[in-house]
Design an enzyme around this catalytic site. Structure first.
Site, PDB file in Angstrom:
ATOM      1  N   GLY A 136      32.064  22.278  21.364  1.00 37.51           N
ATOM      2  CA  GLY A 136      32.547  21.039  21.952  1.00 37.51           C
ATOM      3  C   GLY A 136      33.389  20.249  20.974  1.00 37.51           C
ATOM      4  N   PRO A 137      34.044  19.181  21.459  1.00 38.44           N
ATOM      5  CG  PRO A 137      35.315  17.909  22.924  1.00 38.44           C
ATOM      6  CD  PRO A 137      34.079  18.741  22.858  1.00 38.44           C
ATOM      7  CE  LYS A 139      30.334  20.516  17.717  1.00 41.95           C
ATOM      8  NZ  LYS A 139      31.106  19.292  18.024  1.00 41.95           N
ATOM      9  CB  THR A 140      24.763  17.721  14.208  1.00 42.32           C
ATOM     10  OG1 THR A 140      25.945  18.409  13.791  1.00 42.32           O
ATOM     11  CG2 THR A 140      23.745  17.754  13.089  1.00 42.32           C
ATOM     12  CD  GLU A 157      53.522  -4.394  25.653  1.00 41.18           C
ATOM     13  OE1 GLU A 157      52.963  -3.726  26.552  1.00 41.18           O
ATOM     14  OE2 GLU A 157      53.859  -3.893  24.563  1.00 41.18           O
ATOM     15  CG  ASP A 167      55.854   2.858  25.664  1.00 42.96           C
ATOM     16  OD1 ASP A 167      54.620   2.884  25.616  1.00 42.96           O
ATOM     17  OD2 ASP A 167      56.531   1.817  25.526  1.00 42.96           O
TER      18      ASP A 167
END
Length: 637
Positions: A215-216, A221-222, A437, A513
């Protein structure tokens, strides 16, 4: 009288201690001899070589006090010492015959001379003490170290560096892991097997030898591996893949052997290897190789084949680069199970926020559903960081509990950084950023398939944003239609279009952008099958899925050129559409931009109120649904 087994055990245990004592004694003896030689030379003073003519000149000038002749060498003690704290002597070699030299010295009454005949025994002992004995001791120590190195134990180099944990030390169970229900379910079966193997072996099932957590970064995971050990109540050996590899070839393989020997003694137990790709990369043979890493991998494969699953030995490994692992490592019989630990969904993010906030004081305004919806794509470590930032902000503002406002501000801090209060834009730059914006926001409001605007600001942030727009995802999506992607392209280019329409020029603020718009347009052409010319033909593949997820073209040069042309055409079409929408609504663009310059930050409600007033539209009825922000556009420095 029978033998006492305790006495036998004590005798056996004294062996290594005696060897260590001998080793320490030899080391101390060698250091002592070297020290004696060193200090002897210090107290003996300096001895400098001079020429024979210089010696004769010193005799004539009455500068010599004593002369010692031995083995063709003349040692001269001067009458006056250059340093009163340290004796200095000179030496030279005899050139004339011994009798002639003695006659010469007898002419000088003030000079004392001595002829020394060397003692062979004394000279031999001196050489042994000062040279041969330290050499023999050093050679013996080297031989002793080489023997230990042959066993893979030179100063502990070949021993494994795994940290052993038990449940009470890790303090982590499945209750502490949220947002990974499928992964926990897969690993819960393994834990149940370790607790009660009988009900599985009765039907013929075998315990998986290994499970690979993929996984990312930051998805837990640990944490999952520690939770497995905590649930199973068995010893847990944890180490990183890089702990095996050293400069010396063969050390990694020795550590693997030592690790598995230790684990077999403590079975049932769990071995966890984090970042297994450090030693498990594919042995393709291209571009050279790393002998140490490949030997370590070969030893790991051999050890995984060498134990039976019935002994209760389980291998867990974690990686975010499964595509680089050696196929021999991934086959059934080694890592039988691949557990995907992916980015959490909406429900998973809510659960993760609750887990990390269980020790944080919250007020009644906090709504984790809104925060989870605004953080699409965030992993567990990101959400934990946001909770911590919100708590820090609450303390900073003098509150005793975290509010919803603190959480939203923490989301902004994690995504775009803190407000940069010392950066003061000039009036002209404020106008440019404001129109930029508002151009993004207005284009989004004018498109049916775009997400509503939540917030617009022109306050600079520490991560380089001079301003940004926050938009509202009404629900979490896993698919996007072609119309939605085209609307996003127009929205990305709305800021640049506003600059050109109002100021008749463009700035560098649209760099971010343009980068995102180009990436999306290229993905539409090469990956999503939305190309007008290429249709359903796949022209790119995704690499490093769990890291940057970059796309790599898989086509010829001529086709790549045509892809560039189509991407350029798609971007040009989107830009023209953005300019058309803003030109037709120029009055609303000016009104909202003026209001933003004055206020610096406006909400989506204020933005839409001005827009409806300009367009003469009625106000909508109030609904209970609350807007949830997500940053989608920003002006880059």
């Amino acid at each position: 009288m029978g033998n006492n087994p305790n006495n036998n055990r004590q005798k056996k245990n004294n062996g290594p201690k005696n060897k260590q004592s001998i080793l320490v004694f030899l080391l101390c003896l060698m250091v002592t001899l070297v020290g004696i030689s060193f200090f002897t030379n210090i107290f003996k003073g300096d001895t400098k070589e001079i020429t024979y003519n210089k010696f004769l000149s010193m005799l004539e000038d009455d500068e010599v006090d004593e002369v010692v002749i031995q083995n063709g060498t003349i040692t001269i003690t001067p009458r006056e010492q250059p340093d009163k704290y340290r004796e200095t002597k000179y030496y030279t070699h005899v050139i004339e015959s011994g009798d002639a030299l003695v006659e010469r010295l007898e002419k000088y009454d003030k000079v004392t001379y001595e002829l020394q005949v060397p003692d062979p025994a004394t000279e031999l002992i001196s050489n042994l003490v000062t040279l041969m004995l330290p050499t023999l001791l050093l050679f013996g120590l080297l031989m002793l170290f080489m023997r230990k190195m042959g066993k893979g134990n030179l100063m502990g180099v070949g021993k494994n560096k795994a940290k052993a944990y038990v449940q009470k030390e890790t303090g982590v169970t499945f209750r502490d892991v949220a947002g990974q229900d499928e992964a926990k379910e897969s690993l819960q079966e393994v834990v149940d097997f370790l607790h009660d193997p009988g009900k599985y072996t009765t039907i013929g099932a075998k315990l998986p030898k290994g499970a690979l957590l993929v996984g990312p970064p930051g998805t837990g995971k640990t944490l999952l591996a520690k939770a497995v050990a905590g649930e199973a109540h068995v010893p847990f050996f944890s180490l990183s893949g890089s702990d095996f590899v050293e400069m010396f070839v063969g050390v990694g393989a020795s550590r693997v052997r030592d690790l598995f020997e230790e684990a077999k003694k403590n079975a049932p137990c769990i071995i966890f290897i984090d970042e297994v790709d450090a030693i498990g990369k594919s042995r393709d043979g291209h571009g050279g190789g790393n002998d140490e890493r490949e030997q370590t991998l070969n030893q790991l494969l051999a050890e995984m084949d060498g134990f039976e699953a019935s002994k209760g030995l389980l291998i867990l490994a974690a990686t975010n680069r499964p595509e680089v692992l050696d196929p021999a490592l991934l086959r059934p019989g080694r890592f039988d199970r691949r557990v995907i630990v992916d980015r959490p969904d909406l429900k998973g993010r809510v659960d993760i926020l609750k887990v990390h906030a269980k020790n944080v004081s919250l007020d009644e305004t906090v709504d984790f559903d809104e925060i989870a919806l605004s953080t699409s794509g965030a992993v567990g470590s990101d959400l934990a960081n946001m909770i911590n930032e919100a708590a820090i902000l609450a303390v900073k503002h003098g509150r005793k509990a975290v509010s919803q406002k603190d959480l939203f501000e923490a989301v902004e801090v994690v995504l775009v950084g803190k407000e940069k209060k010392d950066r003061i834009l000039s009036p002209e730059e404020r106008r440019i950023v404001s129109y930029h914006e508002v151009g993004h926001a207005l284009v989004s409001a004018l498109q049916k398939d775009a997400e509503p605007v939540q917030k617009i600001t022109i306050v600079p942030r520490t991560m380089g944003a001079l301003g940004y727009v926050m938009q509202v995802p009404e629900e979490e999506k896993y698919l996007n239609t072609k119309k939605e992607l085209e609307a996003m392209l127009v929205g990305y280019l709305g800021g640049r279009a506003a600059e050109e329409i109002v100021f008749d020029t463009v700035t560098t603020g649209a760099a971010n952008d343009i980068e995102k718009a180009t990436k999306m347009a290229r993905a539409m052409v090469t990956q999503y099958g939305m190309s007008r010319k290429f249709g359903l033909m796949g022209l790119a593949s995704q690499q490093s899925k769990y890291l940057d997820g970059r796309a790599v073209l898989e086509c010829g040069d001529d086709t790549a050129t045509e892809v560039d042309h189509e991407v350029m055409e798609l971007l040009h079409k989107s830009y023209e559409e953005a300019k058309r929408l803003l030109t037709e609504n120029r009055e609303a663009l000016d009104k909202i931009a003026e209001f933003l310059i004055e206020k610096e930050t406006i909400t989506g409600k204020e933005f839409m109120k001005i827009f409806r007033q300009v367009k003469g539209l009625p106000e909508p009825e109030e609904t209970e649904k609350k807007p949830v922000p997500r940053i989608t556009e920003k002006t880059q420095e």
